[in-house]
Enzyme design. Structure first.
Site, PDB file in Angstrom:
ATOM      1  N   GLY A   2       0.820  -1.210   0.000  1.00 30.35           N
ATOM      2  CA  GLY A   2       0.000   0.000   0.000  1.00 30.35           C
ATOM      3  C   GLY A   2       0.852   1.257   0.000  1.00 30.35           C
ATOM      4  N   SER A   4       2.651   2.787  -2.449  1.00 29.47           N
ATOM      5  CA  SER A   4       2.454   3.727  -3.559  1.00 29.47           C
ATOM      6  C   SER A   4       1.101   4.435  -3.427  1.00 29.47           C
ATOM      7  CB  SER A   4       2.495   2.997  -4.902  1.00 29.47           C
ATOM      8  OG  SER A   4       3.605   2.175  -4.962  1.00 29.47           O
ATOM      9  N   ARG A  30      13.492   1.964  -9.744  1.00 33.25           N
ATOM     10  CA  ARG A  30      14.212   0.779 -10.204  1.00 33.25           C
ATOM     11  C   ARG A  30      14.116   0.590 -11.721  1.00 33.25           C
ATOM     12  NH1 ARG A  30      16.135  -3.130  -6.912  1.00 33.25           N
ATOM     13  NH2 ARG A  30      16.066  -2.724  -4.667  1.00 33.25           N
ATOM     14  N   ARG A  44      20.083  -3.177  -2.089  1.00 33.75           N
ATOM     15  CA  ARG A  44      18.998  -2.449  -1.409  1.00 33.75           C
ATOM     16  C   ARG A  44      19.584  -1.237  -0.684  1.00 33.75           C
ATOM     17  NH1 ARG A  44      14.080  -5.995  -0.360  1.00 33.75           N
ATOM     18  NH2 ARG A  44      14.682  -8.147  -0.721  1.00 33.75           N
ATOM     19  N   ASN A  47      20.282   1.383  -3.191  1.00 33.69           N
ATOM     20  CA  ASN A  47      18.991   1.900  -3.663  1.00 33.69           C
ATOM     21  C   ASN A  47      18.470   2.972  -2.697  1.00 33.69           C
ATOM     22  OD1 ASN A  47      16.455   1.944  -5.019  1.00 33.69           O
ATOM     23  ND2 ASN A  47      15.632   0.376  -3.643  1.00 33.69           N
ATOM     24  N   ILE A  70      10.357  -0.117   0.235  1.00 31.27           N
ATOM     25  CA  ILE A  70      10.267  -1.091   1.340  1.00 31.27           C
ATOM     26  C   ILE A  70      11.293  -0.734   2.400  1.00 31.27           C
ATOM     27  CG2 ILE A  70      10.529  -3.492   2.044  1.00 31.27           C
ATOM     28  CD1 ILE A  70       9.737  -4.375  -0.718  1.00 31.27           C
ATOM     29  N   SER A  71      12.515  -0.446   1.957  1.00 28.96           N
ATOM     30  CA  SER A  71      13.603  -0.094   2.863  1.00 28.96           C
ATOM     31  C   SER A  71      13.588  -0.983   4.108  1.00 28.96           C
ATOM     32  CB  SER A  71      13.455   1.392   3.241  1.00 28.96           C
ATOM     33  OG  SER A  71      14.623   1.853   3.835  1.00 28.96           O
ATOM     34  N   GLY A 116      15.062 -14.350  -1.806  1.00 26.19           N
ATOM     35  CA  GLY A 116      15.390 -13.106  -1.097  1.00 26.19           C
ATOM     36  C   GLY A 116      14.252 -12.105  -1.143  1.00 26.19           C
TER      37      GLY A 116
HETATM   38  N1  LIG Z   1      13.239  -9.919  -3.667  1.00 25.37           N
HETATM   39  C1  LIG Z   1      12.398  -8.897  -3.559  1.00 25.37           C
HETATM   40  N2  LIG Z   1      12.134  -8.359  -2.328  1.00 25.37           N
HETATM   41  C2  LIG Z   1      11.294  -7.315  -2.224  1.00 25.37           C
HETATM   42  N3  LIG Z   1      10.653  -6.732  -3.267  1.00 25.37           N
HETATM   43  C3  LIG Z   1      10.882  -7.233  -4.505  1.00 25.37           C
HETATM   44  C4  LIG Z   1      11.756  -8.333  -4.699  1.00 25.37           C
HETATM   45  N4  LIG Z   1      11.771  -8.602  -6.037  1.00 25.37           N
HETATM   46  C5  LIG Z   1      10.967  -7.728  -6.636  1.00 25.37           C
HETATM   47  N5  LIG Z   1      10.407  -6.903  -5.718  1.00 25.37           N
HETATM   48  C6  LIG Z   1       9.507  -5.786  -6.049  1.00 25.37           C
HETATM   49  O1  LIG Z   1      10.296  -4.590  -5.921  1.00 25.37           O
HETATM   50  C7  LIG Z   1       9.589  -3.590  -5.199  1.00 25.37           C
HETATM   51  C8  LIG Z   1      10.379  -3.057  -3.994  1.00 25.37           C
HETATM   52  O2  LIG Z   1      11.391  -2.236  -4.400  1.00 25.37           O
HETATM   53  P1  LIG Z   1      12.088  -1.260  -3.341  1.00 25.37           P
HETATM   54  O3  LIG Z   1      13.067  -0.469  -4.130  1.00 25.37           O
HETATM   55  O4  LIG Z   1      11.049  -0.512  -2.578  1.00 25.37           O
HETATM   56  O5  LIG Z   1      12.830  -2.277  -2.362  1.00 25.37           O
HETATM   57  S1  LIG Z   1      13.993  -1.972  -1.319  1.00 25.37           S
HETATM   58  O6  LIG Z   1      13.624  -0.735  -0.574  1.00 25.37           O
HETATM   59  O7  LIG Z   1      15.260  -1.774  -2.048  1.00 25.37           O
HETATM   60  O8  LIG Z   1      14.066  -3.149  -0.436  1.00 25.37           O
HETATM   61  C9  LIG Z   1       8.342  -4.231  -4.679  1.00 25.37           C
HETATM   62  O9  LIG Z   1       7.327  -3.520  -5.314  1.00 25.37           O
HETATM   63  P2  LIG Z   1       6.133  -2.855  -4.504  1.00 25.37           P
HETATM   64  O10 LIG Z   1       4.999  -3.696  -4.941  1.00 25.37           O
HETATM   65  O11 LIG Z   1       6.068  -1.460  -4.969  1.00 25.37           O
HETATM   66  O12 LIG Z   1       6.436  -2.984  -3.029  1.00 25.37           O
HETATM   67  C10 LIG Z   1       8.353  -5.671  -5.106  1.00 25.37           C
HETATM   68  O13 LIG Z   1       7.186  -6.024  -5.769  1.00 25.37           O
HETATM   69  N1  LIG Z   2      -5.520   1.289   2.378  1.00 22.91           N
HETATM   70  C1  LIG Z   2      -5.839   0.385   1.455  1.00 22.91           C
HETATM   71  N2  LIG Z   2      -6.955  -0.367   1.579  1.00 22.91           N
HETATM   72  C2  LIG Z   2      -7.263  -1.300   0.650  1.00 22.91           C
HETATM   73  N3  LIG Z   2      -6.542  -1.557  -0.453  1.00 22.91           N
HETATM   74  C3  LIG Z   2      -5.413  -0.858  -0.629  1.00 22.91           C
HETATM   75  C4  LIG Z   2      -4.991   0.147   0.319  1.00 22.91           C
HETATM   76  N4  LIG Z   2      -3.806   0.662  -0.105  1.00 22.91           N
HETATM   77  C5  LIG Z   2      -3.514   0.007  -1.245  1.00 22.91           C
HETATM   78  N5  LIG Z   2      -4.470  -0.891  -1.579  1.00 22.91           N
HETATM   79  C6  LIG Z   2      -4.457  -1.797  -2.747  1.00 22.91           C
HETATM   80  O1  LIG Z   2      -3.389  -2.726  -2.529  1.00 22.91           O
HETATM   81  C7  LIG Z   2      -2.698  -2.973  -3.739  1.00 22.91           C
HETATM   82  C8  LIG Z   2      -1.203  -2.662  -3.559  1.00 22.91           C
HETATM   83  O2  LIG Z   2      -1.058  -1.288  -3.285  1.00 22.91           O
HETATM   84  P1  LIG Z   2       0.245  -0.476  -3.703  1.00 22.91           P
HETATM   85  O3  LIG Z   2       0.043   0.914  -3.221  1.00 22.91           O
HETATM   86  O4  LIG Z   2       0.551  -0.663  -5.150  1.00 22.91           O
HETATM   87  O5  LIG Z   2       1.339  -1.207  -2.807  1.00 22.91           O
HETATM   88  P2  LIG Z   2       2.918  -1.165  -2.870  1.00 22.91           P
HETATM   89  O6  LIG Z   2       3.339   0.124  -3.521  1.00 22.91           O
HETATM   90  O7  LIG Z   2       3.356  -1.221  -1.444  1.00 22.91           O
HETATM   91  O8  LIG Z   2       3.285  -2.381  -3.639  1.00 22.91           O
HETATM   92  C9  LIG Z   2      -3.355  -2.122  -4.812  1.00 22.91           C
HETATM   93  O9  LIG Z   2      -4.251  -2.945  -5.516  1.00 22.91           O
HETATM   94  C10 LIG Z   2      -4.101  -1.053  -4.023  1.00 22.91           C
HETATM   95  O10 LIG Z   2      -5.252  -0.618  -4.705  1.00 22.91           O
END
Ligand SMILES: Nc1ncnc2c1ncn2[C@@H]1O[C@H](COP(=O)(O)OS(=O)(=O)O)[C@@H](OP(=O)(O)O)[C@H]1O
Ligand SMILES: Nc1ncnc2c1ncn2[C@@H]1O[C@H](COP(=O)(O)OP(=O)(O)O)[C@@H](O)[C@H]1O
Length: 163
Positions: A2, A4, A30, A44, A47, A70-71, A116
């Site tokens: 959640g 983004s 990325r 990471r 990054n 995520i950091s 990982g």
């Molecule tokens: N191994 C692994 N671990 C964690 N996440 C992974 C991995 N591989 C791909 N992804 C996708 O990359 C997004 C996270 O990137 P970040 O730059 O935020 O990660 S970090 O802060 O460097 O840990 C994150 O996207 P978000 O969905 O936006 O969270 C993941 O879907």
């Molecule tokens: N507060 C919330 N309640 C319900 N659904 C959510 C909420 N925040 C995000 N979502 C849904 O969860 C999914 C992942 O959200 P996103 O913001 O892309 O997460 P991330 O950037 O951490 O991967 C999307 O489908 C988004 O619509």
């Protein structure tokens, strides 16, 4: 999960208060600035370091940066904290919700097809010193607008939005 969505809501809330912000989203960075980096711990760390440096440049230009990464390692977050002057860095802890899994990555990681992966076979170190925590209530995640409102209230109460 959640990050983004919350970052967008927060940016909108700030805009409605006349504050200019810019979102630094891990996933997006990325594809460009950080496209040479993977998910090994040292990648990471790099990054997050680069993102912190970019946030610092934006802050110098007078913008509020919303970094949605995520950091997962405490040390990296503390490095960013130290990069910015006191009170110019706030860390929000967002509870993860694997159930959403919109990209299906948790499923692949659970099946051992991605190695990982944060929260599965790579640690997420929860903050011990975060400024604000956004929690599920009764097992339900509050709406992004509500959470963004909580962050803005915090910023206002601390006087961070005054100038
Ligand atoms: N191994 C692994 N671990 C964690 N996440 C992974 C991995 N591989 C791909 N992804 C996708 O990359 C997004 C996270 O990137 P970040 O730059 O935020 O990660 S970090 O802060 O460097 O840990 C994150 O996207 P978000 O969905 O936006 O969270 C993941 O879907
Ligand atoms: N507060 C919330 N309640 C319900 N659904 C959510 C909420 N925040 C995000 N979502 C849904 O969860 C999914 C992942 O959200 P996103 O913001 O892309 O997460 P991330 O950037 O951490 O991967 C999307 O489908 C988004 O619509």
């Amino acid at each position: 999960m959640g990050k983004s969505t919350l970052a967008c809501s927060l940016s909108r809330e700030l805009h409605s208060k006349g504050k200019l912000s810019y979102i630094l989203d891990g996933d997006n960075l990325r594809h460009g600035l950080n496209k040479d980096l993977d998910f090994e711990p040292e990648d990471r760390t790099e990054n997050i370091r680069r993102t912190g440096e970019v946030a610092k440049l934006f802050a110098d230009a007078g913008l509020i940066c919303v970094a949605s990464l995520i950091s997962p390692y405490r040390r990296d977050r503390d490095t960013c904290r130290a990069m910015l002057p006191d009170a110019n860095f706030i860390e929000a802890r967002l509870q993860l919700c694997e159930a959403r899994d919109p990209k299906g990555l948790y499923k692949l990681a659970r099946a051992g097809k991605i190695k990982g992966f944060t929260g599965i076979d790579d640690p997420y170190e929860p903050p011990i010193n975060c400024e604000i925590e956004l929690k599920q209530e009764y097992g339900v995640c509050p709406t992004p607008t509500l959470m963004a409102g909580n962050v803005v209230t915090y910023l206002e109460e601390k006087g961070f939005l005054e100038c």
